[in-house]
Design a protein around this motif. Structure first.
Motif, PDB file in Angstrom:
ATOM      1  N   GLU A  19     120.227  46.962 -30.623  1.00  0.00           N
ATOM      2  CA  GLU A  19     119.942  45.619 -30.129  1.00  0.00           C
ATOM      3  C   GLU A  19     119.806  45.604 -28.609  1.00  0.00           C
ATOM      4  O   GLU A  19     118.862  45.015 -28.067  1.00  0.00           O
ATOM      5  CB  GLU A  19     121.056  44.670 -30.557  1.00  0.00           C
ATOM      6  CG  GLU A  19     120.848  43.232 -30.104  1.00  0.00           C
ATOM      7  CD  GLU A  19     121.971  42.316 -30.525  1.00  0.00           C
ATOM      8  OE1 GLU A  19     121.777  41.094 -30.468  1.00  0.00           O
ATOM      9  OE2 GLU A  19     123.052  42.830 -30.909  1.00  0.00           O
ATOM     10  N   ASP A  20     120.729  46.264 -27.913  1.00  0.00           N
ATOM     11  CA  ASP A  20     120.698  46.295 -26.452  1.00  0.00           C
ATOM     12  C   ASP A  20     119.487  47.079 -25.952  1.00  0.00           C
ATOM     13  O   ASP A  20     118.741  46.632 -25.081  1.00  0.00           O
ATOM     14  CB  ASP A  20     121.999  46.923 -25.944  1.00  0.00           C
ATOM     15  CG  ASP A  20     122.195  46.730 -24.445  1.00  0.00           C
ATOM     16  OD1 ASP A  20     121.344  46.074 -23.810  1.00  0.00           O
ATOM     17  OD2 ASP A  20     123.192  47.228 -23.905  1.00  0.00           O
ATOM     18  N   PHE A  21     119.265  48.244 -26.523  1.00  0.00           N
ATOM     19  CA  PHE A  21     118.164  49.108 -26.126  1.00  0.00           C
ATOM     20  C   PHE A  21     116.808  48.489 -26.467  1.00  0.00           C
ATOM     21  O   PHE A  21     115.827  48.651 -25.724  1.00  0.00           O
ATOM     22  CB  PHE A  21     118.319  50.459 -26.819  1.00  0.00           C
ATOM     23  CG  PHE A  21     117.227  51.448 -26.522  1.00  0.00           C
ATOM     24  CD1 PHE A  21     117.071  51.986 -25.263  1.00  0.00           C
ATOM     25  CD2 PHE A  21     116.354  51.856 -27.527  1.00  0.00           C
ATOM     26  CE1 PHE A  21     116.072  52.906 -24.986  1.00  0.00           C
ATOM     27  CE2 PHE A  21     115.352  52.772 -27.269  1.00  0.00           C
ATOM     28  CZ  PHE A  21     115.208  53.297 -25.996  1.00  0.00           C
ATOM     29  N   GLY A  22     116.748  47.776 -27.571  1.00  0.00           N
ATOM     30  CA  GLY A  22     115.481  47.213 -28.023  1.00  0.00           C
ATOM     31  C   GLY A  22     114.892  46.204 -27.064  1.00  0.00           C
ATOM     32  O   GLY A  22     113.674  46.024 -27.009  1.00  0.00           O
ATOM     33  N   ASP A  23     115.733  45.564 -26.288  1.00  0.00           N
ATOM     34  CA  ASP A  23     115.267  44.511 -25.389  1.00  0.00           C
ATOM     35  C   ASP A  23     114.469  45.050 -24.212  1.00  0.00           C
ATOM     36  O   ASP A  23     113.345  44.618 -23.949  1.00  0.00           O
ATOM     37  CB  ASP A  23     116.483  43.716 -24.893  1.00  0.00           C
ATOM     38  CG  ASP A  23     116.092  42.630 -23.912  1.00  0.00           C
ATOM     39  OD1 ASP A  23     115.093  41.945 -24.165  1.00  0.00           O
ATOM     40  OD2 ASP A  23     116.779  42.472 -22.883  1.00  0.00           O
ATOM     41  N   ASN A  24     115.046  46.028 -23.489  1.00  0.00           N
ATOM     42  CA  ASN A  24     114.377  46.501 -22.261  1.00  0.00           C
ATOM     43  C   ASN A  24     114.393  48.011 -22.074  1.00  0.00           C
ATOM     44  O   ASN A  24     114.078  48.513 -21.000  1.00  0.00           O
ATOM     45  CB  ASN A  24     115.010  45.837 -21.029  1.00  0.00           C
ATOM     46  CG  ASN A  24     116.494  46.172 -20.886  1.00  0.00           C
ATOM     47  OD1 ASN A  24     117.033  46.972 -21.655  1.00  0.00           O
ATOM     48  ND2 ASN A  24     117.151  45.567 -19.915  1.00  0.00           N
ATOM     49  N   GLY A  25     114.775  48.757 -23.127  1.00  0.00           N
ATOM     50  CA  GLY A  25     114.777  50.210 -23.027  1.00  0.00           C
ATOM     51  C   GLY A  25     115.945  50.762 -22.231  1.00  0.00           C
ATOM     52  O   GLY A  25     115.930  51.923 -21.832  1.00  0.00           O
ATOM     53  N   LYS A  26     116.988  49.933 -22.023  1.00  0.00           N
ATOM     54  CA  LYS A  26     118.179  50.365 -21.293  1.00  0.00           C
ATOM     55  C   LYS A  26     119.426  49.915 -22.043  1.00  0.00           C
ATOM     56  O   LYS A  26     119.360  49.077 -22.935  1.00  0.00           O
ATOM     57  CB  LYS A  26     118.194  49.770 -19.879  1.00  0.00           C
ATOM     58  CG  LYS A  26     117.016  50.185 -19.008  1.00  0.00           C
ATOM     59  CD  LYS A  26     117.079  49.506 -17.643  1.00  0.00           C
ATOM     60  CE  LYS A  26     115.895  49.899 -16.783  1.00  0.00           C
ATOM     61  NZ  LYS A  26     115.928  49.228 -15.464  1.00  0.00           N
ATOM     62  N   ILE A  27     120.567  50.489 -21.662  1.00  0.00           N
ATOM     63  CA  ILE A  27     121.850  50.034 -22.188  1.00  0.00           C
ATOM     64  C   ILE A  27     122.572  49.310 -21.064  1.00  0.00           C
ATOM     65  O   ILE A  27     123.034  49.922 -20.099  1.00  0.00           O
ATOM     66  CB  ILE A  27     122.698  51.209 -22.713  1.00  0.00           C
ATOM     67  CG1 ILE A  27     122.016  51.860 -23.913  1.00  0.00           C
ATOM     68  CG2 ILE A  27     124.091  50.733 -23.099  1.00  0.00           C
ATOM     69  CD1 ILE A  27     121.823  50.929 -25.106  1.00  0.00           C
ATOM     70  N   ASP A  28     122.653  47.993 -21.177  1.00  0.00           N
ATOM     71  CA  ASP A  28     123.285  47.153 -20.163  1.00  0.00           C
ATOM     72  C   ASP A  28     124.704  46.744 -20.533  1.00  0.00           C
ATOM     73  O   ASP A  28     125.470  46.328 -19.669  1.00  0.00           O
ATOM     74  CB  ASP A  28     122.447  45.891 -19.946  1.00  0.00           C
ATOM     75  CG  ASP A  28     121.021  46.215 -19.502  1.00  0.00           C
ATOM     76  OD1 ASP A  28     120.874  47.009 -18.562  1.00  0.00           O
ATOM     77  OD2 ASP A  28     120.073  45.686 -20.115  1.00  0.00           O
ATOM     78  N   ASN A  29     125.048  46.862 -21.810  1.00  0.00           N
ATOM     79  CA  ASN A  29     126.362  46.451 -22.293  1.00  0.00           C
ATOM     80  C   ASN A  29     127.424  47.445 -21.827  1.00  0.00           C
ATOM     81  O   ASN A  29     127.382  48.627 -22.171  1.00  0.00           O
ATOM     82  CB  ASN A  29     126.346  46.364 -23.825  1.00  0.00           C
ATOM     83  CG  ASN A  29     127.624  45.824 -24.402  1.00  0.00           C
ATOM     84  OD1 ASN A  29     128.703  46.313 -24.119  1.00  0.00           O
ATOM     85  ND2 ASN A  29     127.496  44.808 -25.239  1.00  0.00           N
ATOM     86  N   ALA A  30     128.400  46.965 -21.039  1.00  0.00           N
ATOM     87  CA  ALA A  30     129.421  47.842 -20.466  1.00  0.00           C
ATOM     88  C   ALA A  30     130.292  48.480 -21.534  1.00  0.00           C
ATOM     89  O   ALA A  30     130.747  49.624 -21.373  1.00  0.00           O
ATOM     90  CB  ALA A  30     130.284  47.061 -19.482  1.00  0.00           C
ATOM     91  N   ASN A  31     130.534  47.776 -22.643  1.00  0.00           N
ATOM     92  CA  ASN A  31     131.357  48.339 -23.715  1.00  0.00           C
ATOM     93  C   ASN A  31     130.676  49.525 -24.370  1.00  0.00           C
ATOM     94  O   ASN A  31     131.321  50.538 -24.688  1.00  0.00           O
ATOM     95  CB  ASN A  31     131.665  47.269 -24.766  1.00  0.00           C
ATOM     96  CG  ASN A  31     132.593  46.192 -24.247  1.00  0.00           C
ATOM     97  OD1 ASN A  31     133.423  46.449 -23.371  1.00  0.00           O
ATOM     98  ND2 ASN A  31     132.453  44.981 -24.761  1.00  0.00           N
ATOM     99  N   ILE A  32     129.356  49.403 -24.582  1.00  0.00           N
ATOM    100  CA  ILE A  32     128.603  50.527 -25.154  1.00  0.00           C
ATOM    101  C   ILE A  32     128.593  51.702 -24.175  1.00  0.00           C
ATOM    102  O   ILE A  32     128.785  52.857 -24.566  1.00  0.00           O
ATOM    103  CB  ILE A  32     127.163  50.103 -25.498  1.00  0.00           C
ATOM    104  CG1 ILE A  32     127.168  48.974 -26.529  1.00  0.00           C
ATOM    105  CG2 ILE A  32     126.359  51.291 -26.020  1.00  0.00           C
ATOM    106  CD1 ILE A  32     125.794  48.406 -26.825  1.00  0.00           C
ATOM    107  N   GLN A  33     128.369  51.422 -22.907  1.00  0.00           N
ATOM    108  CA  GLN A  33     128.374  52.467 -21.889  1.00  0.00           C
ATOM    109  C   GLN A  33     129.678  53.244 -21.905  1.00  0.00           C
ATOM    110  O   GLN A  33     129.692  54.480 -21.908  1.00  0.00           O
ATOM    111  CB  GLN A  33     128.146  51.849 -20.510  1.00  0.00           C
ATOM    112  CG  GLN A  33     126.780  51.238 -20.295  1.00  0.00           C
ATOM    113  CD  GLN A  33     126.665  50.543 -18.945  1.00  0.00           C
ATOM    114  OE1 GLN A  33     127.647  50.417 -18.213  1.00  0.00           O
ATOM    115  NE2 GLN A  33     125.477  50.097 -18.610  1.00  0.00           N
ATOM    116  N   SER A  34     130.788  52.516 -21.912  1.00  0.00           N
ATOM    117  CA  SER A  34     132.104  53.166 -21.881  1.00  0.00           C
ATOM    118  C   SER A  34     132.346  53.981 -23.136  1.00  0.00           C
ATOM    119  O   SER A  34     132.897  55.089 -23.072  1.00  0.00           O
ATOM    120  CB  SER A  34     133.212  52.123 -21.724  1.00  0.00           C
ATOM    121  OG  SER A  34     133.165  51.522 -20.456  1.00  0.00           O
ATOM    122  N   GLU A  35     131.940  53.445 -24.287  1.00  0.00           N
ATOM    123  CA  GLU A  35     132.157  54.188 -25.531  1.00  0.00           C
ATOM    124  C   GLU A  35     131.371  55.487 -25.543  1.00  0.00           C
ATOM    125  O   GLU A  35     131.872  56.524 -25.980  1.00  0.00           O
ATOM    126  CB  GLU A  35     131.793  53.340 -26.744  1.00  0.00           C
ATOM    127  CG  GLU A  35     132.078  54.062 -28.053  1.00  0.00           C
ATOM    128  CD  GLU A  35     132.045  53.169 -29.275  1.00  0.00           C
ATOM    129  OE1 GLU A  35     132.248  53.696 -30.385  1.00  0.00           O
ATOM    130  OE2 GLU A  35     131.821  51.952 -29.117  1.00  0.00           O
TER     131      GLU A  35
END
Length: 399
Positions: free
Chosen positions: A210-226
């Motif tokens: 869902e996060d990646f589908g929007d703009n091709g990046k991971i902006d969610n800090a929780n996903i980044q940390s995991e």
């Protein structure tokens, strides 16, 4: 007037037929499709569904179902009739978890999109699955399928700091192939899997897509940390052994391609914030926390101090504590009955060694005499005590 109405109706009908032909060709063709379904490899009996898609990647309602034929995750089907060359393949079943070295406890669903006008071998894996929402977003914005696919693949690789010219097509990747590009699939598969249960993994995949589908990046800090937490906790030597053993049981002797370097690069290059760090509060239950002191701090021997550490929620970490006398006649003592989650710590002497596991730890310590001591703390992955995550040394003067 009647003639005009009939003519108008014919023109509308022709327009509708033309627009349908733009969506996909109505002619039916037969195709044979094969591939492998892998997270780790899906096991025999797992379900495969092949769904026909329109050019805009919506389902037409034509679906074909089959089962995997072996524990390598292989499937093939002959002479299925399709009007479109765009398909979605869904794998649903149990799989070999390469991080834990065992079969999953529940079923996982992964997908892959493909254009079978240019290929008939289509693999399903973690990377084909993660780009699906992004691919659809790009096509909705007007990109053609081939351009959108290349862009989505490159964007995913960039998140993990992997050169975009390393992999040409995610559908060609195969965990059991020794080609170097397949090391990327192993690395990403391990990072995403981590210590997650299938339920936790499914949630991470859904959130990532869902996060990646929007703009091709991971902006969610929780996903980044995991992601960075998972990478730091990986025991890559165990992953290699687990995969070799699994394929050996299936009668294959394979050379696992280098995947470790991609995990190291991800850890070293990216600025995602980890939540794995053990913290040391300024004060513990028994006084000022020695583990929070700066080097060259003077300690008053008349006071009682704490050895206090606060662990993250993960239970896969441990810290080892060492304290040595560098100079002087200083000695120390602890109270065994007040040692919380510390293990193997002697109550007194000229040297202190101990270990804390998985929970917040604290204990009191008092000093006699004067001198200089060195406190050393090492953070380890559980079970991998020869590979620490971080270390800190503090030199203290006892007066």
């Amino acid at each position: 007037m009647k003639t005009k109405i009939i003519l108008l109706g014919l023109l509308i009908g022709i327009g509708i037929l033309y627009s349908c032909s733009e969506e996909f060709d109505n002619s039916i063709n037969k195709y044979s499709i094969s591939g492998v379904a892998q997270k780790g490899p899906y096991v025999k009996g797992s379900q495969i569904e092949i769904s026909e898609l329109t050019e805009s990647l919506t389902q037409t309602g034509r679906n074909f179902n089959l089962e995997l034929k072996n524990d390598l995750g292989e499937f093939d089907v002959a002479d299925i009739e399709l009007k479109s060359t765009k398909i979605e393949i869904t794998a649903d079943g149990f799989y070999f978890n390469e991080v834990l070295g065992s079969l999953s406890q529940s079923r996982l669903m992964l997908k892959s999109l493909s254009d079978i006008s240019v290929k008939r071998s289509v693999n399903v894996n973690i990377m084909t699955h993660l780009i699906i929402d992004r691919l659809k977003t790009l096509i909705k914005k007007g990109e053609n399928y081939d351009t959108a696919k290349i862009l989505a693949q490159n964007e995913l690789l960039a998140i993990f700091q992997i050169r975009t010219d390393t992999v040409r097509d995610f559908e060609n990747l195969n965990l059991s192939s020794q080609d170097s590009e397949n090391g990327i699939l192993i690395a990403l598969s391990c990072i995403i899997q981590g210590r997650n249960t299938v339920a936790e993994l499914s949630k991470l995949l859904a959130d990532f897509k869902e996060d990646f589908g929007d703009n091709g990046k991971i902006d969610n800090a929780n996903i980044q940390s995991e992601l960075i937490n998972n990478a730091k906790l990986l025991d890559t030597s165990s992953v290699r052994i687990n995969m070799e053993k699994y394929y050996n049981t299936l009668g294959l002797s394979i050379k696992i391609p280098a995947f470790e370097k991609h995990i190291t690069t991800f850890i070293d290059s990216f600025d995602f914030e980890t939540t794995l760090d053990i913290s040391y509060p300024i004060k513990g239950d028994f006084g000022d926390n020695l583990l929070a002191k700066e080097s060259n701090t003077e300690i008053n021997k008349a006071q009682t101090y704490s050895f206090s550490a606060i662990f993250p929620s993960e239970i896969e970490l441990l810290i080892k504590l060492k304290m040595n006398k560098i100079d002087g006649n200083v000695t120390w003592a602890t109270e065994e009955t007040k040692q919380t989650n510390w293990f193997g710590v002697p109550t007194n002497g000229n040297e202190i060694k101990g270990m804390a596991v998985g929970k917040n730890a604290d204990m009191p310590i008092t000093f006699t005499g004067t001198g200089i001591i060195e406190v050393q703390v090492e953070t380890f992955k559980m079970g991998v005590v020869d590979e620490y995550l971080e270390t800190k040394k503090i030199v203290l003067t006892i007066k």
